[in-house]
Design an enzyme around this catalytic site. Structure first.
Site, PDB file in Angstrom:
ATOM      1  N   ASP A  64       0.696  -1.260  -0.188  1.00  0.00           N
ATOM      2  CA  ASP A  64      -0.020   0.036   0.045  1.00  0.00           C
ATOM      3  C   ASP A  64       0.866   1.261   0.018  1.00  0.00           C
ATOM      4  O   ASP A  64       0.373   2.458  -0.243  1.00  0.00           O
ATOM      5  CB  ASP A  64      -1.000  -0.077   1.192  1.00  0.00           C
ATOM      6  N   HIS A  65       2.063   1.260   0.337  1.00  0.00           N
ATOM      7  CA  HIS A  65       2.931   2.394   0.630  1.00  0.00           C
ATOM      8  C   HIS A  65       3.662   2.740  -0.583  1.00  0.00           C
ATOM      9  O   HIS A  65       3.459   3.920  -1.402  1.00  0.00           O
ATOM     10  CB  HIS A  65       3.905   2.203   1.777  1.00  0.00           C
ATOM     11  N   ASP A 119       3.739  -1.046  11.225  1.00  0.00           N
ATOM     12  CA  ASP A 119       3.405   0.499  10.936  1.00  0.00           C
ATOM     13  C   ASP A 119       2.806   0.976  12.205  1.00  0.00           C
ATOM     14  O   ASP A 119       2.140   0.464  12.814  1.00  0.00           O
ATOM     15  CB  ASP A 119       2.616   0.183   9.897  1.00  0.00           C
ATOM     16  N   ARG A 379      -0.207  12.954  10.118  1.00  0.00           N
ATOM     17  CA  ARG A 379       1.126  13.424  10.581  1.00  0.00           C
ATOM     18  C   ARG A 379       1.237  14.605   9.393  1.00  0.00           C
ATOM     19  O   ARG A 379       0.968  14.908   8.149  1.00  0.00           O
ATOM     20  CB  ARG A 379       2.008  12.644  10.154  1.00  0.00           C
ATOM     21  N   SER A 535       6.910   7.256  12.851  1.00  0.00           N
ATOM     22  CA  SER A 535       6.760   6.154  12.326  1.00  0.00           C
ATOM     23  C   SER A 535       7.421   5.073  12.776  1.00  0.00           C
ATOM     24  O   SER A 535       8.340   5.125  13.739  1.00  0.00           O
ATOM     25  CB  SER A 535       7.210   6.423  11.027  1.00  0.00           C
ATOM     26  N   ARG A 537       9.459   2.743  11.385  1.00  0.00           N
ATOM     27  CA  ARG A 537      10.387   2.432  10.320  1.00  0.00           C
ATOM     28  C   ARG A 537      11.546   2.075  11.136  1.00  0.00           C
ATOM     29  O   ARG A 537      12.198   3.022  11.625  1.00  0.00           O
ATOM     30  CB  ARG A 537      10.539   3.408   9.205  1.00  0.00           C
TER      31      ARG A 537
HETATM   32  C1  MIC Z   1       4.158   6.365   8.224  1.00  0.00           C
HETATM   33  O1  MIC Z   1       2.863   6.800   8.510  1.00  0.00           O
HETATM   34  O2  MIC Z   1       5.001   7.235   8.477  1.00  0.00           O
HETATM   35  C2  MIC Z   1       4.344   4.891   7.669  1.00  0.00           C
HETATM   36  C3  MIC Z   1       5.091   5.275   6.370  1.00  0.00           C
HETATM   37  O3  MIC Z   1       3.286   4.466   7.679  1.00  0.00           O
HETATM   38  C4  MIC Z   1       5.241   4.226   8.706  1.00  0.00           C
HETATM   39  C5  MIC Z   1       5.961   3.240   8.346  1.00  0.00           C
HETATM   40  C6  MIC Z   1       6.901   3.484   7.327  1.00  0.00           C
HETATM   41  O4  MIC Z   1       7.858   4.160   7.659  1.00  0.00           O
HETATM   42  O5  MIC Z   1       7.559   2.404   6.618  1.00  0.00           O
HETATM   43  C7  MIC Z   1       4.688   4.316  10.223  1.00  0.00           C
HETATM   44  O6  MIC Z   1       3.889   5.018  10.435  1.00  0.00           O
HETATM   45  O7  MIC Z   1       4.868   3.114  10.736  1.00  0.00           O
HETATM   46 FE1  SF4 Z   2      -0.046   4.994   5.089  1.00  0.00          FE
HETATM   47 FE2  SF4 Z   2       1.227   5.617   7.536  1.00  0.00          FE
HETATM   48 FE3  SF4 Z   2      -0.031   7.526   5.923  1.00  0.00          FE
HETATM   49 FE4  SF4 Z   2      -1.534   5.441   7.038  1.00  0.00          FE
HETATM   50  S1  SF4 Z   2      -0.150   6.963   8.026  1.00  0.00           S
HETATM   51  S2  SF4 Z   2      -1.856   6.119   5.045  1.00  0.00           S
HETATM   52  S3  SF4 Z   2      -0.126   3.709   7.090  1.00  0.00           S
HETATM   53  S4  SF4 Z   2       1.763   6.462   5.294  1.00  0.00           S
END
Ligand code: MIC
Ligand code: SF4
Length: 646
Positions: A64-65, A119, A379, A535, A537
């Site tokens: 999905d990312h 995530d 975010r 995140s 990550r």
């Molecule tokens: C995000 O919203 O920052 C992400 C991308 O979903 C991350 C995960 C990632 O960095 O792959 C998260 O929230 O954990």
């Molecule tokens: Fe995707 Fe993270 Fe954004 Fe949710 S907050 S839509 S999991 S990138």
């Protein structure tokens, strides 16, 4: 003395450690999820652990990312994840099927079960009464192998909701109100539990918006009871059998209580660049806007989309504004296509995006220079949109849609009467984009497909006797993992290539950091409060590991990032006196003598010698029995590998 809902679920899953507040406990994990930006690494780690078939009740791999696919890298990762899933008994949600948290809520989540996901927004599952927690990829790999997941037994905060929301005021405004009161640090070490009369006025998708954005509080998780409304949602998903009733005991004791009267709430916004920088829509009413983006795992449910379609119907998006809409899942998009709501959006001039994270993770739709963008996301960290000076405001879908039409920030209550937006009696169910696990014979035939960009996990080394290293970077408070390891369309393709992605580590703050750290060989990062928020990550730990970072010394850590550092074998240290933060400058030589013995002996109070200023700094190295062994082994992978071979 009764139990909170959180404690009840924890108790049912307790696997290790002393079951009391503040101590580290291991819990059995029923379900896991991964997404593709963290999944490639998680499956590489799972393969390294060497368990043939996942031992969870349900594990799901989502794509999905990284769906922009501006080169071969992400498409290769998708194939790798698909093959690893098939080989190991994991469901595979194909690209196009939707955002992991939305799909998981619709098709897989079960009240009372535990879920960890690579995530940070995994707590979305709390909307149906799961204890759902965001974790690093390696923790998820271990849980897939049948290992327990470790957390600090949390404090439980009770958010008591009373009354019901006024027309056009939304679930997003509830969580923005909680963020205003608690701030982005306020949830660390806590689970937020929602109770009170007001709960029954909220549908499951609304509850999920709230639990999703609990991640922005730094909370371990957020949870709602599982009641008749949950049952109705699962029935509409043809999963009523998965329902169980779950409430806290009447005499449950909470560590903190917050009361919110839903009738008093008004539309709110989180202003740049932090989700807790809250103002009312009234205060900023009339502000020029350039862009509106609707979607993300926070606000992309069928009901959100129906509200948006209603507001857009028969209108045209204001000439100065670009509006994009990404419905959260194939199910949502299908239903909007079926009932004409999608036509209303297209008609109004919305740019329809695929059901994926998209602009939320900087995968396209970056705003213009200095552009003001209203987003229904969770975010708004600086630079995350892909435009360094972009001004991102987080708002409800209602505020987003009406503002897109008006061309300026508009309080949605100006729309007057609000029709009912009921939950459908039946969602459209078609799981044809979810590949279920295959049997042993099928698994044996699968070959793992690895593209050339997929590089192995970086090498870790056991903890050395002492550390003698230079401070390669000094940061301020609230550093996010988007600062440490930025995402976006350019960098995300490198998620499975740590040597390459490391070259972007901290470049948002300091372009020279990767080169400097590498030329130093070994180094220490010094930071402020709530270091590593945001995140999950693990790349934000693996890249510093690759660049030679041995320890991170800060005022305080965010939960997931601290675990990721430990999992990568990097020492997490905190100042005993926050004022000592001023005693270190970038470039100072820091020595931690006898660190290995201190960790072995379980001594948490250590002294760092600043050889440049000749000052001594008292620090804390708080490790439990288990995390101590992980650090000594040089990381969780080395620590775990042998115990899982069977
Ligand atoms: C995000 O919203 O920052 C992400 C991308 O979903 C991350 C995960 C990632 O960095 O792959 C998260 O929230 O954990
Ligand atoms: Fe995707 Fe993270 Fe954004 Fe949710 S907050 S839509 S999991 S990138």
């Amino acid at each position: 003395m009764g139990f909170t809902l959180t404690e009840k679920i924890l108790k049912n899953h307790h696997a290790d450690g002393e079951f009391k507040k503040g101590s580290e406990i291991g819990i059995k994990i029923d379900q896991t999820l991964t997404q593709d930006a963290t999944g490639t690494m998680a499956y590489l780690e799972f393969l390294a652990i060497g368990v043939p078939r996942v031992k969870t009740e349900r594990s799901v791999a989502y794509i999905d990312h990284n769906t922009l696919q501006s080169g071969f890298e992400n498409a290769d990762d998708h194939r790798f994840i698909g093959s690893a899933a098939k080989k190991h008994g994991i469901y595979f949600s194909r690209p196009g099927n939707g955002i992991c948290h939305q799909v998981h809520l619709e098709r897989f989540g079960v009240p009372g079960k535990t879920l960890i996901g690579s995530d940070s927004h995994t707590p979305t599952g709390g909307g149906i009464g799961m204890l759902a927690i965001g974790a690093g990829g390696l923790d998820v790999a271990v849980a897939m192998g049948g290992g327990a997941y470790y957390i600090t037994y949390p404090k439980v905060v009770n958010v008591k909701l009373s009354g019901s929301l006024s027309p056009w005021v939304s679930a997003k405004d509830i969580i923005l109100e909680v963020l205003k009161r608690l701030t982005v640090k306020g949830g660390v070490g806590k689970v937020i539990e929602y109770t009170g009369d007001g709960v029954k006025s909220l549908s499951v998708p609304e509850r999920a918006t709230i639990t999703n954005m609990g991640a922005e509080l730094g909370a371990t998780s957020s949870v709602f009871p599982s009641d008749e409304i949950t049952r109705q949602f699962l029935r509409a998903q043809k999963r009523e059998d998965d329902w169980t009733e779950l409430y806290p005991d009447n005499d449950a004791v909470y560590d903190e209580v917050i009361e919110i009267d839903l009738n008093e709430l008004v539309p709110l916004l989180a202003c740049p660049h932090s989700p807790d920088n809250i103002k009312t829509a009234g205060e900023l009413s009339g502000m020029r806007i350039d862009q509106v983006c609707i979607g993300s795992c926070t606000n992309s449910s069928f009901m959100d989309m129906m509200k948006v379609a209603h507001i857009l119907k028969g209108k045209t998006i204001h000439p100065g504004v670009s509006l994009s809409i990404a419905p959260g899942s194939k199910q949502v998009l299908n239903m909007l296509a079926g009932n004409g709501a999608l036509a209303a959006m297209i008609d109004a001039g919305a740019r329809i995006l695929e059901s994926a994270c998209g602009p939320c993770i900087g995968m396209g739709q970056s705003p213009n220079s200095g552009g003001i963008s209203l987003r229904t996301f969770n975010r708004n960290f600086e630079g995350r949109s892909g435009t360094k000076d972009g001004q991102i405001y987080l708002v409800s879908p209602e505020t987003a849609a009406v503002s897109a039409v008006e061309g300026k920030l508009t309080d949605p209550r100006s729309l007057g009467d609000m029709p009912d937006f009921p939950l459908p009696g039946e969602f459209v169910i078609n799981d044809n984009m979810i590949e279920p696990p295959v049997d042993e014979a099928g698994m044996a035939q699968v070959e793992i497909i690895r593209g050339p960009n997929i590089k192995p996990f970086p090498v870790t080394k056991p903890l050395s006797g002492s550390i003698d290293a230079v401070c390669s970077l000094k940061t301020g408070d609230n550093i996010t993992t988007d600062h440490i390891m930025p995402a976006g369309a350019k960098i995300l393709p490198l998620r499975s290539n740590i040597p390459a992605i490391s070259q972007y580590c901290f470049t948002v703050c300091d372009e020279e950091f990767p080169k400097r750290a590498q030329s130093l060989g070994e180094s220490i990062i010094v930071g402020g409060a709530n270091y590593g928020q945001g995140s999950s990550r693990e790349h934000a730990a693996l890249a510093p590991l690759y660049l030679g970072v041995k320890a991170v010394l800060v005022k305080s850590f965010a939960r997931i990032h601290r675990s990721n550092l430990i999992n990568a074998g990097i020492l997490p240290l905190t100042f005993r006196n926050e004022a000592d933060y001023d005693k270190i400058s970038q470039g100072d030589r820091l020595v931690i003598p006898g660190i290995k013995t201190a960790v072995e002996e379980g001594r948490s109070e250590l002294v760092i010698e600043n050889k440049t200023t000749r000052e001594k700094i008292d620090v804390l190295c708080e490790l439990s029995g288990r995390t101590k062994d992980i650090i000594l082994a040089g990381g969780l992978l080395d620590y775990t590998r042998d115990s899982f071979k069977n």
